[in-house]
Design a protein around this motif. Structure first.
Motif, PDB file in Angstrom:
ATOM      1  N   PHE A  32      41.062  39.885  41.215  1.00 42.96           N
ATOM      2  CA  PHE A  32      40.226  40.114  42.388  1.00 42.96           C
ATOM      3  C   PHE A  32      40.376  39.031  43.451  1.00 42.96           C
ATOM      4  CE2 PHE A  32      37.882  42.538  39.078  1.00 42.96           C
ATOM      5  CZ  PHE A  32      38.025  43.795  39.663  1.00 42.96           C
ATOM      6  N   ALA A  33      41.324  38.132  43.282  1.00 40.52           N
ATOM      7  CA  ALA A  33      41.574  37.094  44.293  1.00 40.52           C
ATOM      8  C   ALA A  33      41.857  37.681  45.675  1.00 40.52           C
ATOM      9  CB  ALA A  33      42.718  36.196  43.837  1.00 40.52           C
ATOM     10  N   PRO A  34      42.593  38.814  45.785  1.00 39.37           N
ATOM     11  CA  PRO A  34      42.848  39.386  47.123  1.00 39.37           C
ATOM     12  C   PRO A  34      41.581  39.796  47.873  1.00 39.37           C
ATOM     13  CG  PRO A  34      44.396  40.282  45.521  1.00 39.37           C
ATOM     14  CD  PRO A  34      43.362  39.528  44.742  1.00 39.37           C
ATOM     15  N   THR A  41      33.151  36.900  45.311  1.00 42.44           N
ATOM     16  CA  THR A  41      33.257  37.349  43.924  1.00 42.44           C
ATOM     17  C   THR A  41      32.112  36.753  43.102  1.00 42.44           C
ATOM     18  OG1 THR A  41      34.787  35.541  43.418  1.00 42.44           O
ATOM     19  CG2 THR A  41      35.751  37.674  43.996  1.00 42.44           C
ATOM     20  N   VAL A  42      31.572  37.559  42.210  1.00 45.70           N
ATOM     21  CA  VAL A  42      30.432  37.154  41.382  1.00 45.70           C
ATOM     22  C   VAL A  42      30.816  37.338  39.920  1.00 45.70           C
ATOM     23  CG1 VAL A  42      28.003  37.536  40.844  1.00 45.70           C
ATOM     24  CG2 VAL A  42      28.823  37.853  43.188  1.00 45.70           C
ATOM     25  N   PHE A  62      32.163  41.028  39.792  1.00 47.07           N
ATOM     26  CA  PHE A  62      31.684  41.949  40.804  1.00 47.07           C
ATOM     27  C   PHE A  62      32.048  41.423  42.182  1.00 47.07           C
ATOM     28  CE2 PHE A  62      28.020  42.883  37.680  1.00 47.07           C
ATOM     29  CZ  PHE A  62      28.789  43.828  37.019  1.00 47.07           C
ATOM     30  N   LEU A  63      31.909  42.292  43.158  1.00 48.97           N
ATOM     31  CA  LEU A  63      32.161  41.906  44.547  1.00 48.97           C
ATOM     32  C   LEU A  63      30.855  41.985  45.320  1.00 48.97           C
ATOM     33  CD1 LEU A  63      35.404  44.016  45.128  1.00 48.97           C
ATOM     34  CD2 LEU A  63      35.258  41.610  44.444  1.00 48.97           C
ATOM     35  N   LYS A  80      47.211  50.394  41.435  1.00 45.41           N
ATOM     36  CA  LYS A  80      47.120  49.151  42.192  1.00 45.41           C
ATOM     37  C   LYS A  80      46.098  49.272  43.322  1.00 45.41           C
ATOM     38  CE  LYS A  80      51.917  47.833  41.231  1.00 45.41           C
ATOM     39  NZ  LYS A  80      51.520  46.809  40.234  1.00 45.41           N
ATOM     40  N   VAL A  81      45.335  50.345  43.275  1.00 42.15           N
ATOM     41  CA  VAL A  81      44.295  50.580  44.275  1.00 42.15           C
ATOM     42  C   VAL A  81      42.958  50.789  43.571  1.00 42.15           C
ATOM     43  CG1 VAL A  81      45.802  51.496  46.074  1.00 42.15           C
ATOM     44  CG2 VAL A  81      44.947  53.023  44.293  1.00 42.15           C
TER      45      VAL A  81
END
Length: 213
Positions: A32-34, A41-42, A62-63, A80-81
């Motif tokens: 989730f780095a992108p 980020t949580v 989570f975001l 990838k999506v």
């Protein structure tokens, strides 16, 4: 009970991450780095509580987008999506049959504010639709229960107050309160000995059942 807490709070619950959970969390951080330029980020740990203590379950990331916690997920692990859902959703028994018939936004590969805005609007609209959908059945059930309450002890309840019946003048009113439907049926009690004359009297609202000795 199964819930989640922030990774930073696990020591308050007497918990620590296993090596496997640490590796999983590191993989999710990279995954989730992108999203970092667009969302906060949580990192959380799912926990359960039994035997009078807390237990560590799965880790997740989570975001946080504009104050809303989102769960990003793939339809298939090779994708990838991402698609998204609200972590904290409106839940009620009367949303059981709700279906979102709005067109789902495009899945997101490279996140941008514009793409996330579209998804957030879609998810918030879904929440409002669910509340409205449930509200209709909540009002229907509330009104029906209020009618029954006026009849007092004439109503015989069972199944934790979700089913019951009323017997009056040789008629039986059966009902069951389901998630999104109230089933109501009327039938004749002791129909085996009612007879034609009894039927005609009942049709004319003059029938009175014979009291059993």
């Amino acid at each position: 009970m199964r819930d989640f807490i922030s990774i930073s709070e696990i020591s308050k619950y007497g918990l620590q991450l296993s090596d496997y959970q640490k590796r999983t969390l590191e993989e999710k951080r990279k995954e989730f780095a992108p999203f970092a330029p667009v969302c906060k980020t949580v990192e959380v740990l799912y926990i359960s509580h039994y035997d009078d203590k807390y237990h560590a379950e799965d880790v997740a990331v989570f975001l946080d987008y504009k104050g809303y916690l989102l769960r990003a997920y793939k339809h298939h692990y090779t994708d990838k999506v991402y698609r998204f859902s609200l972590v904290e959703q409106y839940r009620h028994k009367h949303t059981k049959n709700y279906q979102n018939r709005n067109e789902m936004p495009n899945k997101v590969g490279k996140p941008t504010p514009a793409k996330m805005d579209v998804w957030l609007a879609y998810l918030l609209n879904e929440e409002e639709e669910k509340k409205a959908y449930a509200g209709k059945y909540i009002d229907e059930e509330t009104a029906f229960r209020a009618e029954l309450a006026q009849l007092g002890d004439a109503v015989k309840w069972y199944d934790n107050g979700n089913r019951g019946h009323i017997v009056m003048n040789n008629l039986v009113f059966d009902f069951s309160i389901e998630a999104c439907y109230i089933n109501k049926t009327v039938k004749i009690d002791r129909s085996y000995d009612l007879g034609l004359s009894g039927f005609l009297q009942m049709a004319d609202n003059k029938y009175r059942p014979t009291k059993q000795q």
